[in-house]
Design a protein around this motif. Structure first.
Motif, short mmCIF file in Angstrom:
data_model
loop_
_atom_site.label_atom_id
_atom_site.label_comp_id
_atom_site.label_asym_id
_atom_site.label_seq_id
_atom_site.Cartn_x
_atom_site.Cartn_y
_atom_site.Cartn_z
N CYS A 136 2.64 -6.24 4.40
CA CYS A 136 4.00 -6.63 4.78
C CYS A 136 4.15 -6.95 6.26
O CYS A 136 5.11 -7.61 6.66
N ASP A 170 0.65 -2.60 8.64
CA ASP A 170 0.42 -2.77 7.20
C ASP A 170 0.02 -4.22 6.91
O ASP A 170 0.79 -5.14 7.20
N CYS A 196 8.30 -0.95 5.93
CA CYS A 196 7.06 -1.66 6.24
C CYS A 196 6.45 -1.01 7.46
O CYS A 196 6.97 -1.14 8.58
N ASN A 197 5.36 -0.30 7.28
CA ASN A 197 4.72 0.41 8.38
C ASN A 197 4.04 -0.56 9.35
O ASN A 197 3.49 -1.59 8.94
N TYR A 216 6.56 -0.90 -4.94
CA TYR A 216 5.59 -0.72 -3.87
C TYR A 216 4.56 -1.83 -3.93
O TYR A 216 4.03 -2.15 -5.00
N SER A 217 4.26 -2.46 -2.78
CA SER A 217 3.26 -3.50 -2.69
C SER A 217 3.62 -4.65 -3.65
O SER A 217 4.72 -5.19 -3.56
N ASN A 253 -4.27 -2.38 9.48
CA ASN A 253 -4.39 -0.94 9.26
C ASN A 253 -4.20 -0.62 7.78
O ASN A 253 -3.08 -0.51 7.28
N GLY A 265 6.25 -1.65 1.58
CA GLY A 265 5.12 -2.56 1.73
C GLY A 265 5.31 -3.86 0.96
O GLY A 265 4.39 -4.34 0.31
N ALA A 281 -2.06 2.33 6.86
CA ALA A 281 -0.61 2.16 6.98
C ALA A 281 0.02 1.75 5.65
O ALA A 281 1.19 2.06 5.38
N HIS A 282 -0.76 1.07 4.81
CA HIS A 282 -0.23 0.63 3.52
C HIS A 282 -0.27 1.73 2.47
O HIS A 282 0.40 1.63 1.44
N TYR A 292 3.04 5.55 2.44
CA TYR A 292 4.49 5.64 2.23
C TYR A 292 4.89 6.87 1.41
O TYR A 292 5.98 7.41 1.59
#
Length: 221
Positions: free
Chosen positions: A188, A185, A181-182, A118-119, A193, A156, A196-197, A200
């Motif tokens: 990504c 975000d 990936c939202n 993640y991230s 937003n 993300g 959004a990140h 998940y």
């Protein structure tokens, strides 16, 4: 191109610095269980600023994989790396992910793997499977172990800021990869937003990612 890349790198760092407190606050890290020749070992790298453990995204992802693989033994490993806000630890994280996979694979010849991140943990995963990123370099999983990696699932992932995806950047792992990936975000999608990140783990993404991973594991038998 170099200027654009530098701007994006700074933007990611600034964003993650701003949300570090949010990521770290109130999170109870789930301890990763050691792989003792389980059927499946889920290896996950948390995001920047999170406490050691699987993190806010990895925890529900691993839990969903375990639920989906009822009847199989499933262990998990939280990648041991700094996950620092300065974005300088992805390479070291990739080395830890790689060494864990190599160690378990050597001791447990029948264990399959699910990799995820993640991230910044997405960058850890990218590097470990051999994709070059702007966040560093580290050891990569040997090609002869690729068939034992059933699935790769990331959330993300900063790689997308450079127009890349695991599905197209990696011939070995692309066919078994799923990326989330939202919209909006910053990490990504280059959006603004923050929420959004951070969603998940409870917007259905981890459940969907786990379903994908489960299907890939079962396809291997």
């Amino acid at each position: 191109m170099r200027l654009a890349r530098s701007w994006k790198q700074r933007a990611v760092a600034v964003f993650l610095t701003a949300v570090a407190g949010t990521l770290g606050a109130g999170i109870t890290a789930s301890p990763a269980s050691a792989a003792t020749c389980s059927d499946v070992d889920v290896v996950f790298a948390r995001g920047s600023g999170e406490f050691p453990g699987l993190g806010i995204t990895g925890t529900p992802f691993v839990n969903s994989v375990k639920q989906g693989l009822a009847g199989k033994t499933v262990s998990s490993y939280a990648v041991n790396y700094a996950a620092d806000i300065a974005q300088t630890s992805a390479g070291a994280g990739a080395t830890d992910m790689t060494r864990h996979v190599r160690s378990v694979a050597a001791s447990c010849p029948n264990t399959k793997f699910v990799l995820g991140g993640y991230s910044q943990g997405g960058s850890v995963t990218d590097i470990s499977i051999g994709i070059r990123t702007f966040l560093g370099s580290g050891e990569t999983i040997p090609a002869d172990l690729a068939p034992r990696v059933a699935a790769v699932v990331v959330f993300g992932n900063p790689l997308a800021l450079f127009g890349q995806k695991i599905t197209t950047a990696s011939p070995l792992y692309g066919p078994k990869a799923k990326e989330f990936c939202n919209l909006g975000d910053p990490v990504c999608a280059g959006g603004f937003n923050v929420f959004a990140h951070l969603t998940y783990g409870f917007d259905g993404s981890t459940a969907n990612g786990a379903s994908f991973a489960v299907s890939k594991v079962r396809a291997l038998g």
